[in-house]
Design a protein around this motif. Structure first.
Motif, PDB file in Angstrom:
ATOM      1  N   GLU A 111       3.557   1.257  39.327  1.00 38.62           N
ATOM      2  CA  GLU A 111       4.289   1.809  40.345  1.00 38.62           C
ATOM      3  C   GLU A 111       5.830   2.045  39.757  1.00 38.62           C
ATOM      4  O   GLU A 111       6.418   2.946  40.100  1.00 38.62           O
ATOM      5  CB  GLU A 111       4.226   0.827  41.553  1.00 38.62           C
ATOM      6  N   LYS A 112       6.315   1.088  38.988  1.00 42.74           N
ATOM      7  CA  LYS A 112       7.461   1.133  38.327  1.00 42.74           C
ATOM      8  C   LYS A 112       7.703   2.554  37.356  1.00 42.74           C
ATOM      9  O   LYS A 112       8.776   3.275  37.277  1.00 42.74           O
ATOM     10  CB  LYS A 112       7.772  -0.053  37.550  1.00 42.74           C
ATOM     11  N   ASN A 113       6.420   2.685  36.668  1.00 42.82           N
ATOM     12  CA  ASN A 113       6.423   3.778  35.663  1.00 42.82           C
ATOM     13  C   ASN A 113       6.365   5.232  36.450  1.00 42.82           C
ATOM     14  O   ASN A 113       6.977   6.094  35.964  1.00 42.82           O
ATOM     15  CB  ASN A 113       5.168   3.662  34.809  1.00 42.82           C
ATOM     16  N   ILE A 114       5.934   5.111  37.784  1.00 41.43           N
ATOM     17  CA  ILE A 114       5.618   6.425  38.615  1.00 41.43           C
ATOM     18  C   ILE A 114       7.249   6.715  38.932  1.00 41.43           C
ATOM     19  O   ILE A 114       7.634   8.011  39.054  1.00 41.43           O
ATOM     20  CB  ILE A 114       4.780   6.207  39.761  1.00 41.43           C
ATOM     21  N   LYS A 115       7.812   5.529  39.664  1.00 34.10           N
ATOM     22  CA  LYS A 115       9.335   5.935  39.803  1.00 34.10           C
ATOM     23  C   LYS A 115      10.010   6.356  38.738  1.00 34.10           C
ATOM     24  O   LYS A 115      11.002   7.160  38.974  1.00 34.10           O
ATOM     25  CB  LYS A 115       9.520   4.575  40.610  1.00 34.10           C
TER      26      LYS A 115
END
Lengths: 115, 227
Positions: A111-115
């Protein structure tokens, strides 16, 4: 002639047995064939022995539980198996919690990578 | 109604597959699928790095090895986060043929919630002990969960969005595959079994040693606890 405790026990066993069969027929959440068999075995047994208590004496004679000590040893084994099953259950739950932590950590990175 | 290709995700759980994972990804990509999620289940080799090298692949890593079931569940969750309408799960050792995915998607398009790839409708090349183990697995899956399927242990499956949202599994290892069958019964999902090709290479057979008799008994005990 049935005594009052026999009637109460038979009634309770009948309620649980009927409810289990109904739940299975209605395909309710988490009702499986295995659970149905277990319930029929346990509650069916209680119902049967509450209606025909003399049968227990005949059964204990046939199985060699004539002596009280043998019966106690047998009950002891059953209790040990129940405890073992409970411990396995607790271990399983702990394993599940570990997996959940590992999963949350992995997905948090995604999720951090998507943001 | 046609499926949106951008919302089809291929989920591949992988444990110590460094030597083959890139080729598997290449094959899946060549079959026309670009959204691929690889879940490295705490490998001790460089599976994660090897998968991450492939352009466009989403790599997720478990910091501890939790088992195939746990890895598939993580992959399904990742697919949901990425907005999947359909998720297809397949093994990371190259034994499944990505060309079968199209057949699975066709049934999802027709309105099925789960498509189960089955090896036993086309067991060509399948070792006899695996066929026997599969029948035992099918029998106990039926006893515990009340649904007869021809391959309860297959990891090649496709799920619609409805199935993705509803299926909630708790087990981590090989019992996961049977637990999905329980969820199909519980949520009355529409399912279809289709024959799939399985390629038993020297490599995939060496990996199969994990599914031995001891692990089979463990799986059975776990199914009893969780049923």
């Amino acid at each position: 002639m049935l005594t009052l405790p026999q009637i109460i026990l038979a009634f309770i066993a009948f309620v649980f047995l009927a409810s289990s069969i109904l739940k299975f027929l209605r395909k309710e959440k988490s009702q499986t064939l295995f659970k149905l068999f277990s319930n029929v075995f346990v509650w069916g047994g209680v119902l049967f022995f509450s209606l025909f208590p003399r049968f227990t004496h005949q059964l204990s004679q046939k199985l060699g539980f004539g002596e009280s000590l043998n019966t106690f040893i047998f009950i002891g084994f059953v209790i040990v198996f129940i405890i073992l099953f409970k411990i396995l259950n607790i271990l399983e739950r702990t394993e599940r919690n570990v997996s959940e932590i590992v999963r949350k950590e992995a997905l948090a990175k995604l999720e951090k990578n998507i943001k | 109604m046609a499926l949106d290709k951008n919302k089809i995700f291929i989920v591949i759980p992988a444990f110590n597959e460094e030597s083959v994972i890139y080729d598997v990804l290449q094959e899946v990509n060549s079959a026309g699928y670009e959204n691929i999620i690889v879940v490295d289940d705490g490998s001790s080799d460089n599976t994660y790095t090897a998968a991450a090298k492939f352009p466009g692949v989403v790599s997720v890593k478990h910091f501890l090895n939790r088992g195939k079931g746990a890895a598939v569940k993580t992959g399904m969750e990742a697919a949901k986060i990425l907005g999947a309408d359909v998720a297809v799960t397949m093994d990371g050792d190259g034994q499944h043929n990505p060309r079968d995915i199209a057949k699975m998607l066709e049934f999802i398009r027709q309105g099925h919630d789960v498509v189960l790839g089955t090896r036993l409708q086309n067991p060509k090349g399948m070792p006899l002990y695996k066929i026997a183990a599969n029948h035992i697995g099918n029998f106990f899956t039926f006893v515990f969960y009340g649904l007869w399927v021809t391959d309860s242990q297959s990891g090649f499956r496709a799920y619609s969005k409805k199935a993705l949202d509803l299926i909630d599994t708790r087990t981590d290892r090989y019992e996961y595959d049977s637990e999905v069958i329980r969820e199909i019964v519980r949520h009355r999902l529409k399912f279809k079994e289709i024959p799939i090709e399985v390629r038993y290479t020297e490599y995939s057979m060496s990996k199969a040693q994990k599914q031995n008799l001891k692990n089979g008994i463990k799986t059975l005990i776990k199914m009893m606890i969780n049923s």
